[in-house]
Scaffold this motif. Sequence first.
Motif, short mmCIF file in Angstrom:
data_model
loop_
_atom_site.label_atom_id
_atom_site.label_comp_id
_atom_site.label_asym_id
_atom_site.label_seq_id
_atom_site.Cartn_x
_atom_site.Cartn_y
_atom_site.Cartn_z
N ASP A 112 42.77 58.78 41.20
CA ASP A 112 43.35 58.30 39.91
C ASP A 112 44.87 58.63 39.82
O ASP A 112 45.75 57.82 39.38
N GLU A 113 45.20 59.53 40.68
CA GLU A 113 46.83 59.99 40.60
C GLU A 113 47.58 58.93 41.55
O GLU A 113 48.51 58.54 41.36
N GLU B 123 40.12 63.59 41.44
CA GLU B 123 41.43 63.56 40.81
C GLU B 123 42.32 62.97 41.52
O GLU B 123 43.32 62.17 40.84
N LYS B 124 42.52 62.92 42.84
CA LYS B 124 43.56 62.15 43.42
C LYS B 124 43.39 60.68 43.49
O LYS B 124 44.41 59.96 43.53
N ASP C 57 35.88 67.29 43.49
CA ASP C 57 36.67 67.11 42.29
C ASP C 57 37.92 66.74 42.60
O ASP C 57 38.64 66.17 41.94
#
Length: 140
Positions: free
Chosen positions: A26-27, A23-24, A19
């Motif tokens: 995309d960031e 998330e990372k 997860d």
Amino acid sequence: MVKLLVGRKGSGKTKQMVDLANEKVDELKGDVIFINKNHRLIFDLKHSMRVICMEDFPHITNSDEYIGFLYGIISSNHDIEMIFIDGILKHADVSLGNLPEFIERLKKLSKIYDIEFVVSLSAEKEEMIGVDFSDCEILN
């Protein structure tokens, strides 16, 4: 920085790591690498992430070779911002006995190349005798 996900087997570390990696990816502006023992997670991770399965590299048999492998990954891509290593105690004979040295070497790599490492391992913090947790963050 080296971030650690620790706990007994089956405590949800891998799901938490997947997860976080998704998330990372995309960031961050740079690249994200996810190193896993086998191909089991390949469809759980976003396709824009580089996934490396250690079973494809059976000749990496000890922690020195593993660190050399990380240097190779880093030298071939100067845009890496994060490297996730899932279940390090299942890779290349890394054990609780040589974990302190391995973590120190990851800290040096992190500082030199400005790469954040997230490492999961099936052990409690109290079992990691000799590990210097300065410059480390325990995520769970």
